[in-house]
Design an enzyme around this catalytic site. Structure first.
Site, PDB file in Angstrom:
ATOM      1  N   GLN A 147      -8.975  39.517   0.229  1.00  0.00           N
ATOM      2  CA  GLN A 147      -9.164  40.170  -1.059  1.00  0.00           C
ATOM      3  C   GLN A 147      -8.801  39.185  -2.152  1.00  0.00           C
ATOM      4  O   GLN A 147      -7.944  38.317  -1.975  1.00  0.00           O
ATOM      5  CB  GLN A 147      -8.314  41.450  -1.166  1.00  0.00           C
ATOM      6  CG  GLN A 147      -8.883  42.594  -0.332  1.00  0.00           C
ATOM      7  CD  GLN A 147      -8.121  43.888  -0.530  1.00  0.00           C
ATOM      8  OE1 GLN A 147      -7.118  44.102   0.128  1.00  0.00           O
ATOM      9  NE2 GLN A 147      -8.619  44.738  -1.424  1.00  0.00           N
ATOM     10  N   SER A 148      -9.437  39.327  -3.322  1.00  0.00           N
ATOM     11  CA  SER A 148      -9.421  38.260  -4.321  1.00  0.00           C
ATOM     12  C   SER A 148      -8.090  38.086  -5.025  1.00  0.00           C
ATOM     13  O   SER A 148      -7.779  36.999  -5.523  1.00  0.00           O
ATOM     14  CB  SER A 148     -10.517  38.508  -5.368  1.00  0.00           C
ATOM     15  OG  SER A 148     -11.776  38.498  -4.740  1.00  0.00           O
ATOM     16  N   SER A 149      -7.287  39.111  -5.145  1.00  0.00           N
ATOM     17  CA  SER A 149      -6.034  39.012  -5.881  1.00  0.00           C
ATOM     18  C   SER A 149      -4.994  39.916  -5.251  1.00  0.00           C
ATOM     19  O   SER A 149      -5.316  40.846  -4.511  1.00  0.00           O
ATOM     20  CB  SER A 149      -6.241  39.393  -7.356  1.00  0.00           C
ATOM     21  OG  SER A 149      -6.606  40.740  -7.472  1.00  0.00           O
TER      22      SER A 149
ATOM     23  N   GLN B 247      -5.446  43.575  -6.097  1.00  0.00           N
ATOM     24  CA  GLN B 247      -6.342  44.331  -5.219  1.00  0.00           C
ATOM     25  C   GLN B 247      -5.658  44.694  -3.908  1.00  0.00           C
ATOM     26  O   GLN B 247      -5.874  45.775  -3.361  1.00  0.00           O
ATOM     27  CB  GLN B 247      -7.600  43.504  -4.953  1.00  0.00           C
ATOM     28  CG  GLN B 247      -8.472  43.292  -6.172  1.00  0.00           C
ATOM     29  CD  GLN B 247      -9.716  42.498  -5.843  1.00  0.00           C
ATOM     30  OE1 GLN B 247      -9.905  42.058  -4.708  1.00  0.00           O
ATOM     31  NE2 GLN B 247     -10.559  42.288  -6.848  1.00  0.00           N
TER      32      GLN B 247
END
Length: 708
Positions: A32-34, A37
């Site tokens: 997941q990007s961050s 998230q």
């Protein structure tokens, strides 16, 4: 009757799955990007972990399923810093993986470079790729084409998202509403407005930085003054539990540069002062490498007058031009530097138009000398030095022209100097008073805290007492330093002193040559008047053509003579040798020849020292000269003879004439420090007879001695 269980699309397309795939690992890649998230979008995380059950249903044993979740909270824009993705590539390249499972292709990579690298490895080692839409074999053309389209769409989606976010920020910036961190000297209110820092000392230090740069013109000079005076720069904490707290830090170069470069001090709201360079990305970070500051013409948003200002916007632009010129090297004059050369950074070669550098060395007598050198061809291409000019000779010529141009404005300059002296004292006094006020406030605060505690609570009272004593000691130290600094502050000028300055201003050369005027002051004055000095040195002579370009656009051509190393480099060296031969034929001694040459205005090759006996004798010996003729007698005594000439006329040694003078046989006198004898025709005949009798007597005496 119960309805049959609905199969996942991945389970319905298993015709590509073979036993050799089941013998290897099934890798479930989770990303997941961050971290936001990961914390708030947990359903997406659960969906990715559910692919482990999907791998079991496809036939893999639990121990043969590898879950790679090391990249949680990492962006897929690049493979750099994503250790999980790099581990996946390594496992595929080692032929350990039968299938790679992911919710969608964007989880694996959002960069076509990384995505196609994975596809190439999977095609070479026969690894399948599966997502929620089905199962693909990268070695098959149709599947490879579809996977390539999915990767392209994933990268385009990331670009679209970034573009939307950037356009939103840009629109807000065009209105001046995009909030950014503010530098020292400013404060952002809870409502979002930017105001000047309420602390007077913080603002005074910022004003002092701009005032000092206005006077010195270099970052190094400003930093040196701040360090000499022990000044600190107030910085508001931006993060942490002490956010908004004022902290006093020791100034360093980057802090001073940031103050001088930031356009907010000129009252402008600016966005996009820097570009991004993907080549400068660092491992583990996205491609947001920062380039050097862009010129104002390339800023995305520039709204002058939107912020409270410390200086005018025009002054800010002048400061940027001055900073750029300081960094321009050979293309610009640069700041005022140390050294005796007054025109460093201003002299340009008239032949090749490159800036001439300054070289310092030691002469044979141990003294340092400076010269301007055009060495661009030598340093760049390994060629020869173009030309050189001694610094003192050129400095004297240009300084004389500058003083001549400055004379009409002498009174105005003197008044400005007086105002600057008063302003500097007032500014320094204000800064010291603010520092003292802050130190006394801290001491009073510590005193109030000490008196507020109960006397019986010695555990706290002792600590507060020690802090109070430390604050009092700090006040005492600062006051002592203040009194020491007062001794060096420029004092107030009385009306009589100002009138004296006005009178001195009428004699600018005296101020220029005064011992109190430093070399840096002279350099600063010349830089205000002169933009460039073109110098064209003639290789075959001492002549140098000089063109002074003034700040107002006017030009003043002139010519000067530079020191050379050899006599034949003088433009009139043949005329000089002929003049020496002429004086030699007239019977003059080398001392008299040197004196005559100096009176007639002839110059030596060095252009500094006059002709002397040693130099003339060396020139006569080296270049040849006719035998010296008889010296002329003194003009006030027509019957006078120089002793050497009279001895030559009588064919006798000069020492014998001195003997005759002691015996009274010859009348003589001292003229111009030399012995002169007097003899007219009758006296000359008598002396010749005396010389003959003396010679006959000596001959007879020798004959008798030989017979005996």
């Amino acid at each position: 009757m119960n309805a049959p269980a609905r199969l996942h699309p991945l389970e319905t397309r298993t015709e590509k799955l073979q036993s050799r795939h089941l013998e290897r690992l099934a890798v479930v890649y989770i990303r997941q990007s961050s971290m936001g998230q990961v914390l708030h979008h947990q359903e997406s995380t659960k969906l990715q972990y559910s692919l482990v059950d999907m791998a079991r249903r496809l036939g893999w044993a639990a121990e043969r399923i590898l879950t790679i979740d090391e990249d949680l909270g990492m962006s897929g824009a690049s493979a750099q810093g994503r250790h999980g993705f790099q581990r996946l590539l390594a496992e595929v390249a080692l032929d350990h993986v039968g299938i790679v499972l992911g919710v969608e292709m964007s989880r694996l990579a959002r960069s076509n470079r990384d995505w196609h690298q994975l596809l190439e490895l999977c095609a070479r080692f026969g690894t399948l790729i599966g997502d929620l839409d089905g199962m693909y074999d990268p070695s098959l053309y149709n599947d490879r084409l579809l996977l390539g389209l999915k990767g392209t769409m994933s990268e385009a989606e990331l670009h679209i998202l970034r573009q939307r976010l950037q356009q939103g920020k840009l629109q807000k910036a065009h209105r001046g509403e995009l909030a950014k961190p503010v530098p020292t000297g400013y404060l952002r209110t809870p409502a979002g407005d930017v105001v000047l820092d309420p602390d007077e000392e913080v603002r005074a230090v910022v004003h002092f930085i701009f005032h000092t740069f206005r006077r010195l013109g270099s970052v190094a000079g400003v930093l040196r003054v701040l360090a000499q005076r022990g000044m600190r720069i107030g910085v508001r904490m931006r993060t942490g539990p002490d956010i908004g707290t004022l902290e006093w830090r020791r100034p360093h170069r980057n802090m001073v540069v940031n103050v001088l470069r930031n356009p907010i001090y000129g009252g402008a709201y600016v966005y996009g002062r820097r570009g991004t360079d993907p080549r400068k990305q660092q491992p583990g970070r996205p491609a947001t490498g920062r380039t050097p500051l862009l010129p104002p013409a390339k800023w995305q948003v520039c709204l002058p007058g939107q912020m409270p200002a410390y200086i005018e916007w025009e002054e800010y632009l002048r400061n940027q031009a001055r900073l750029d010129a300081n960094r321009a090297g050979a293309e610009g004059s640069g700041p005022v530097r140390e050294g005796s050369a007054l025109l460093s950074g201003l002299v340009a070669c008239g032949k090749c138009n490159y800036r001439m550098s300054v070289q310092y060395g030691k002469a044979r007598n141990g003294k340092r000398y400076a010269r301007y050198v055009c060495a661009h061809d030598a340093t760049t291409y390994g060629g020869a030095v173009c030309s050189t000019v001694t610094a003192p000779a050129l400095d004297r010529v240009v300084a004389a022209l500058a003083l001549e141009a400055l004379a009409p404005a002498a009174l105005e300059v003197s008044l400005k100097v007086a105002r600057e002296v008063e302003g500097e004292r007032a500014e320094r006094e204000s800064l010291w008073q603010k520092r003292l006020e802050r130190a006394r406030y801290e001491a009073q605060r510590a005193e109030r805290q000490y008196h507020a505690v109960e006397p019986e609570n010695r555990l706290v009272a002792r600590t507060l007492e020690r802090q109070w004593e430390e604050k009092l000691a700090a006040v005492r130290t600062l006051e002592e330093e203040y009194h020491r600094q007062q001794q060096h502050l420029p004092r107030h000028l009385t009306a009589a002193e100002q009138e004296t300055i006005r009178r001195l201003a009428q004699d600018v050369p005296r101020l220029w040559t005064a011992e109190s005027t430093s070399v840096a002051d002279r350099k600063t004055l010349l830089r205000l008047l002169i933009e460039r000095v073109d110098v064209t040195a003639h290789d075959d002579s001492e002549r140098v053509d000089v063109v002074v370009h003034w700040a107002g656009g006017q030009q003043t051509p002139t010519q000067m003579a530079r020191p050379v190393g050899r006599l034949n480099q003088l433009a009139r060296h043949k005329d000089l040798l002929e003049r020496i031969r002429t004086l030699r034929r007239q019977g003059l001694t080398v001392e008299q020849i040197a004196e005559a040459l100096n009176k007639e205005g002839w110059k030596t090759p060095t252009q500094r020292s006059p002709f002397n006996e040693r130099l003339v004798r060396a020139m006569v010996h080296r270049h040849g000269a006719p035998a010296r003729g008889p010296r002329p007698v003194p003009s006030d005594a027509p019957d006078a003879w120089w002793l050497a000439d009279l001895a030559r006329e009588l064919n006798m040694p000069v020492i014998t004439l001195y003997g005759w003078i002691r015996r009274g046989w010859l009348k003589s006198a001292s003229v111009k420090g030399q012995r002169v004898a007097y003899a007219d025709r009758k006296e000359l005949a008598r002396l010749k007879k005396l010389r003959e009798r003396q010679l006959r007597f000596r001959s007879a005496t020798r004959t008798q001695e030989s017979r005996a």
